[in-house]
Write a protein that holds these residues in place. Structure first.
Motif, PDB file in Angstrom:
ATOM      1  N   TRP A 114       0.791  -1.174  -0.145  1.00  0.00           N
ATOM      2  CA  TRP A 114       0.083   0.136  -0.093  1.00  0.00           C
ATOM      3  C   TRP A 114       1.000   1.367   0.037  1.00  0.00           C
ATOM      4  CZ3 TRP A 114       1.113   3.085   4.187  1.00  0.00           C
ATOM      5  CH2 TRP A 114       1.530   2.368   5.502  1.00  0.00           C
ATOM      6  N   VAL A 115       0.497   2.308  -0.415  1.00  0.00           N
ATOM      7  CA  VAL A 115       0.986   3.502  -0.543  1.00  0.00           C
ATOM      8  C   VAL A 115      -0.286   4.677  -0.203  1.00  0.00           C
ATOM      9  CG1 VAL A 115       2.046   5.287  -1.840  1.00  0.00           C
ATOM     10  CG2 VAL A 115       2.471   2.850  -2.455  1.00  0.00           C
ATOM     11  N   SER A 116       0.253   5.309   0.754  1.00  0.00           N
ATOM     12  CA  SER A 116      -0.812   6.451   1.393  1.00  0.00           C
ATOM     13  C   SER A 116      -0.053   7.853   0.850  1.00  0.00           C
ATOM     14  CB  SER A 116      -0.575   6.421   2.773  1.00  0.00           C
ATOM     15  OG  SER A 116      -1.665   7.337   3.288  1.00  0.00           O
ATOM     16  N   ASN A 117      -0.904   8.693   0.502  1.00  0.00           N
ATOM     17  CA  ASN A 117      -0.366   9.806   0.086  1.00  0.00           C
ATOM     18  C   ASN A 117       0.644   9.976  -1.158  1.00  0.00           C
ATOM     19  OD1 ASN A 117      -0.069  12.783  -0.305  1.00  0.00           O
ATOM     20  ND2 ASN A 117       1.129  13.086   1.587  1.00  0.00           N
ATOM     21  N   LEU A 118      -0.154   9.153  -2.202  1.00  0.00           N
ATOM     22  CA  LEU A 118       0.626   9.009  -3.465  1.00  0.00           C
ATOM     23  C   LEU A 118       1.384  10.386  -4.175  1.00  0.00           C
ATOM     24  CD1 LEU A 118      -1.733   6.685  -5.583  1.00  0.00           C
ATOM     25  CD2 LEU A 118       0.688   6.243  -5.130  1.00  0.00           C
ATOM     26  N   SER A 119       0.832  11.401  -4.040  1.00  0.00           N
ATOM     27  CA  SER A 119       1.572  12.720  -4.762  1.00  0.00           C
ATOM     28  C   SER A 119       2.330  13.352  -3.702  1.00  0.00           C
ATOM     29  CB  SER A 119       0.369  13.491  -5.220  1.00  0.00           C
ATOM     30  OG  SER A 119      -0.314  13.723  -4.120  1.00  0.00           O
ATOM     31  N   ASN A 120       2.433  12.808  -2.612  1.00  0.00           N
ATOM     32  CA  ASN A 120       3.414  13.441  -1.540  1.00  0.00           C
ATOM     33  C   ASN A 120       2.948  14.835  -1.312  1.00  0.00           C
ATOM     34  OD1 ASN A 120       5.264  13.012   0.452  1.00  0.00           O
ATOM     35  ND2 ASN A 120       6.812  13.946  -0.768  1.00  0.00           N
ATOM     36  N   LEU A 121       1.702  15.000  -0.942  1.00  0.00           N
ATOM     37  CA  LEU A 121       1.148  16.475  -0.870  1.00  0.00           C
ATOM     38  C   LEU A 121       1.552  17.015   0.497  1.00  0.00           C
ATOM     39  CD1 LEU A 121      -1.332  18.546  -1.863  1.00  0.00           C
ATOM     40  CD2 LEU A 121      -2.718  17.148  -0.051  1.00  0.00           C
ATOM     41  N   ARG A 122       2.156  17.987   0.288  1.00  0.00           N
ATOM     42  CA  ARG A 122       2.574  18.950   1.684  1.00  0.00           C
ATOM     43  C   ARG A 122       2.135  20.246   1.609  1.00  0.00           C
ATOM     44  NH1 ARG A 122       5.569  15.646   5.017  1.00  0.00           N
ATOM     45  NH2 ARG A 122       7.421  17.048   4.970  1.00  0.00           N
ATOM     46  N   VAL A 123       1.163  20.433   2.290  1.00  0.00           N
ATOM     47  CA  VAL A 123       0.387  21.635   2.580  1.00  0.00           C
ATOM     48  C   VAL A 123       0.133  21.954   4.021  1.00  0.00           C
ATOM     49  CG1 VAL A 123      -0.727  21.814   0.275  1.00  0.00           C
ATOM     50  CG2 VAL A 123      -1.983  20.995   2.282  1.00  0.00           C
ATOM     51  N   VAL A 124       0.014  23.100   4.380  1.00  0.00           N
ATOM     52  CA  VAL A 124      -0.353  23.313   5.996  1.00  0.00           C
ATOM     53  C   VAL A 124      -1.734  23.135   6.099  1.00  0.00           C
ATOM     54  CG1 VAL A 124      -0.615  25.288   7.623  1.00  0.00           C
ATOM     55  CG2 VAL A 124       1.350  25.115   5.862  1.00  0.00           C
ATOM     56  N   SER A 125      -2.205  22.193   6.933  1.00  0.00           N
ATOM     57  CA  SER A 125      -3.377  21.938   7.317  1.00  0.00           C
ATOM     58  C   SER A 125      -3.750  22.422   8.649  1.00  0.00           C
ATOM     59  CB  SER A 125      -3.660  20.330   7.162  1.00  0.00           C
ATOM     60  OG  SER A 125      -2.855  19.631   8.457  1.00  0.00           O
ATOM     61  N   SER A 126      -2.934  22.726   9.416  1.00  0.00           N
ATOM     62  CA  SER A 126      -3.386  23.383  10.867  1.00  0.00           C
ATOM     63  C   SER A 126      -2.310  24.150  11.217  1.00  0.00           C
ATOM     64  CB  SER A 126      -3.709  22.154  11.723  1.00  0.00           C
ATOM     65  OG  SER A 126      -4.049  22.868  12.930  1.00  0.00           O
ATOM     66  N   VAL A 127      -2.379  24.970  12.108  1.00  0.00           N
ATOM     67  CA  VAL A 127      -1.378  25.668  12.857  1.00  0.00           C
ATOM     68  C   VAL A 127      -1.511  25.426  14.458  1.00  0.00           C
ATOM     69  CG1 VAL A 127      -0.015  27.884  13.279  1.00  0.00           C
ATOM     70  CG2 VAL A 127      -1.113  27.225  10.818  1.00  0.00           C
ATOM     71  N   GLN A 128      -0.560  25.155  15.192  1.00  0.00           N
ATOM     72  CA  GLN A 128      -0.676  24.991  16.585  1.00  0.00           C
ATOM     73  C   GLN A 128      -0.199  26.621  17.226  1.00  0.00           C
ATOM     74  OE1 GLN A 128       1.922  22.582  18.455  1.00  0.00           O
ATOM     75  NE2 GLN A 128       0.403  21.693  19.725  1.00  0.00           N
ATOM     76  N   ALA A 129      -1.176  26.968  18.249  1.00  0.00           N
ATOM     77  CA  ALA A 129      -0.737  28.344  18.651  1.00  0.00           C
ATOM     78  C   ALA A 129       0.706  28.491  19.176  1.00  0.00           C
ATOM     79  CB  ALA A 129      -1.844  28.613  19.981  1.00  0.00           C
ATOM     80  N   ALA A 130       1.138  29.816  19.181  1.00  0.00           N
ATOM     81  CA  ALA A 130       2.437  29.935  19.849  1.00  0.00           C
ATOM     82  C   ALA A 130       2.629  29.656  20.992  1.00  0.00           C
ATOM     83  CB  ALA A 130       2.718  31.461  19.569  1.00  0.00           C
ATOM     84  N   GLY A 131       3.637  28.900  21.389  1.00  0.00           N
ATOM     85  CA  GLY A 131       4.154  28.526  22.735  1.00  0.00           C
ATOM     86  C   GLY A 131       5.605  28.989  23.096  1.00  0.00           C
ATOM     87  N   LEU A 132       6.154  28.110  23.762  1.00  0.00           N
ATOM     88  CA  LEU A 132       7.509  28.476  23.943  1.00  0.00           C
ATOM     89  C   LEU A 132       8.656  28.364  22.695  1.00  0.00           C
ATOM     90  CD1 LEU A 132       9.774  28.612  26.172  1.00  0.00           C
ATOM     91  CD2 LEU A 132      10.064  26.340  26.279  1.00  0.00           C
ATOM     92  N   MET A 133       8.206  27.466  21.736  1.00  0.00           N
ATOM     93  CA  MET A 133       8.893  27.556  20.546  1.00  0.00           C
ATOM     94  C   MET A 133       8.318  28.378  19.475  1.00  0.00           C
ATOM     95  SD  MET A 133      11.531  25.629  21.466  1.00  0.00           S
ATOM     96  CE  MET A 133      12.233  25.073  20.101  1.00  0.00           C
ATOM     97  N   GLY A 134       7.322  29.055  19.718  1.00  0.00           N
ATOM     98  CA  GLY A 134       6.569  29.716  18.441  1.00  0.00           C
ATOM     99  C   GLY A 134       5.587  28.818  17.779  1.00  0.00           C
ATOM    100  N   PRO A 135       4.735  29.570  17.025  1.00  0.00           N
ATOM    101  CA  PRO A 135       3.670  28.588  16.304  1.00  0.00           C
ATOM    102  C   PRO A 135       4.348  27.652  15.238  1.00  0.00           C
ATOM    103  CG  PRO A 135       4.045  30.749  15.070  1.00  0.00           C
ATOM    104  CD  PRO A 135       5.140  30.733  16.238  1.00  0.00           C
TER     105      PRO A 135
END
Length: 104
Positions: A64-85
């Protein structure tokens, strides 16, 4: 989409291709109906997965192969903390093998 075939020696073969579409996701909001054009959105995406395998008696083998096209987009952002967003992306292309045996 799925293809199945049984050969004369009872060897069963299958293959499949699937797609999952996710529409654009609104990231923030506007307090003004006039200002809706500046609302940020994550882009829409389509991910493709594929698999193929064989079965004989109690045994199954699958590639099996998951994500055949190797799609790389931002799907979420974690709030800024000690290390930033932190941007979160879908899982990169992943490949694997499954072997299984059915006990009767």
């Amino acid at each position: 989409m799925r293809f199945n075939h049984t050969f004369a020696n009872d060897l069963y073969f299958w293959s499949s291709l699937s797609a999952r579409y996710t529409g654009p996701v609104q990231v923030d909001r506007s307090d003004s109906a006039i200002d809706n054009t500046t609302i940020q959105k994550y882009v829409s995406t389509t991910r493709y997965n594929a698999s193929m395998g064989v079965s004989k008696d109690n045994w199954d083998a699958q590639l099996w192969v998951s994500n055949l096209s190797n799609l790389r987009v931002v799907s979420s952002v974690q709030a800024a903390g000690l290390m930033g967003p932190r941007e979160i992306s879908p899982q990169p292309r992943t490949m694997g093998v499954n072997l299984s045996y059915r006990f009767k």
